[in-house]
Design an enzyme around this catalytic site. Sequence first.
Site, PDB file in Angstrom:
ATOM      1  CG  ASP A   1      -5.466  -1.394  -0.860  1.00 44.43           C
ATOM      2  OD1 ASP A   1      -6.311  -0.766  -1.683  1.00 44.43           O
ATOM      3  OD2 ASP A   1      -5.186  -2.588  -1.285  1.00 44.43           O
TER       4      ASP A   1
ATOM      5  CB  ILE B   1       0.983   3.358  -5.524  1.00 40.61           C
ATOM      6  CG1 ILE B   1      -0.580   4.046  -5.491  1.00 40.61           C
ATOM      7  CG2 ILE B   1       2.091   4.330  -5.292  1.00 40.61           C
ATOM      8  CD1 ILE B   1      -0.919   4.581  -4.012  1.00 40.61           C
TER       9      ILE B   1
ATOM     10  N   PRO C   1       9.339   3.319  -5.209  1.00 41.54           N
ATOM     11  CG  PRO C   1      10.621   5.138  -4.372  1.00 41.54           C
ATOM     12  CD  PRO C   1       9.149   4.858  -4.609  1.00 41.54           C
ATOM     13  CD1 TRP C   2       9.471   0.081  -0.872  1.00 41.77           C
ATOM     14  CD2 TRP C   2       9.926   2.014  -0.727  1.00 41.77           C
ATOM     15  NE1 TRP C   2       8.444   0.515  -0.445  1.00 41.77           N
ATOM     16  CE2 TRP C   2       8.441   1.727  -0.315  1.00 41.77           C
ATOM     17  CE3 TRP C   2      10.379   3.623  -0.715  1.00 41.77           C
ATOM     18  CZ2 TRP C   2       7.816   2.942   0.111  1.00 41.77           C
ATOM     19  CZ3 TRP C   2       9.553   4.482  -0.264  1.00 41.77           C
ATOM     20  CH2 TRP C   2       8.276   4.242   0.041  1.00 41.77           C
TER      21      TRP C   2
HETATM   22  P1  5GP Z   1      -4.194  -2.631   3.278  1.00 38.70           P
HETATM   23  O1  5GP Z   1      -5.193  -3.302   2.514  1.00 38.70           O
HETATM   24  O2  5GP Z   1      -4.247  -3.486   4.662  1.00 38.70           O
HETATM   25  O3  5GP Z   1      -4.372  -1.124   3.598  1.00 38.70           O
HETATM   26  O4  5GP Z   1      -2.708  -2.748   2.925  1.00 38.70           O
HETATM   27  C1  5GP Z   1      -2.104  -3.844   2.860  1.00 38.70           C
HETATM   28  C2  5GP Z   1      -0.543  -3.600   2.253  1.00 38.70           C
HETATM   29  O5  5GP Z   1      -0.795  -3.736   0.814  1.00 38.70           O
HETATM   30  C3  5GP Z   1       0.080  -2.317   2.232  1.00 38.70           C
HETATM   31  O6  5GP Z   1       0.821  -2.044   3.371  1.00 38.70           O
HETATM   32  C4  5GP Z   1       0.895  -2.332   1.005  1.00 38.70           C
HETATM   33  O7  5GP Z   1       2.078  -3.106   1.410  1.00 38.70           O
HETATM   34  C5  5GP Z   1      -0.041  -3.382   0.067  1.00 38.70           C
HETATM   35  N1  5GP Z   1      -0.511  -2.553  -0.816  1.00 38.70           N
HETATM   36  C6  5GP Z   1      -1.671  -2.038  -1.105  1.00 38.70           C
HETATM   37  N2  5GP Z   1      -1.939  -1.420  -2.168  1.00 38.70           N
HETATM   38  C7  5GP Z   1      -0.576  -0.901  -2.652  1.00 38.70           C
HETATM   39  C8  5GP Z   1      -0.157  -0.186  -3.702  1.00 38.70           C
HETATM   40  O8  5GP Z   1      -0.940   0.254  -4.511  1.00 38.70           O
HETATM   41  N3  5GP Z   1       1.322  -0.535  -3.934  1.00 38.70           N
HETATM   42  C9  5GP Z   1       2.107  -1.052  -3.226  1.00 38.70           C
HETATM   43  N4  5GP Z   1       3.098  -0.985  -3.639  1.00 38.70           N
HETATM   44  N5  5GP Z   1       1.623  -1.964  -2.282  1.00 38.70           N
HETATM   45  C10 5GP Z   1       0.305  -1.880  -1.987  1.00 38.70           C
END
Ligand code: 5GP
Length: 205
Positions: free
Chosen positions: A114, A183, A186-187
Amino acid sequence: MSEVEKKYISYNHVHKLCQEAAITIKEFKPDLMIAIGGGGFIPARILRTFLKTPGSKNIPIQAIGLSLYEEISSDTIEEKTGVEVVRTQWLDFSNAHTVDLIGKNIVIVDEVDDTRTTLHYAVSELEKDVREQAEKLGRQDEVTNFSIFVLHNKDKPKNAELPDHIMNTGRYVAARTVPDDWIAYPWECVDIEEHTTNAIAQGYN
Ligand code: 5GP
């Protein structure tokens, strides 16, 4: 993220993304996976199935846990000053038989890239650990390579960068690059039937 559009991703879809990405990841000849929990665990396990070559051992999976906490500036509550990455689980280097990263080809697995904060932290800390361990054991001549696998990379400005030796060498593998929508994996869902129905309707099954 403006209007939040939720993307529902089914287990089937995750499975197929791992299967597809495995073709590229195999070229890296991975020895070991490091899954970032919790989102990286299931993709890592599925990926292992598709990295297996007949007659050879399964690729081991090590787990690390990272959480992001938003740092709020004391002056203005609303102003986000950044995020802090907190380790909730890390590798235990005290036993070289269970964790030996030196000289290995290692795939770091997470579900989504993200803001890139988590992956940046994981790569820089793991590379630092490898340097320290190699120095301690006098094994600096061995080459350790890291690559990254995520199911989804969000196409957006990132808060952190990943090293060129990963990004410019084909060692960053995102099964899909997607817009900045939420996003739903499913889990995380409570009603898997409803979740899967939504995923099928959106074409992510
Ligand atoms: P980062 O911002 O460090 O790339 O992502 C950190 C964490 O935020 C990811 O590992 C994930 O757990 C959560 N995350 C970020 N965007 C999403 C998304 O669209 N869906 C889900 N389920 N988790 C997200």
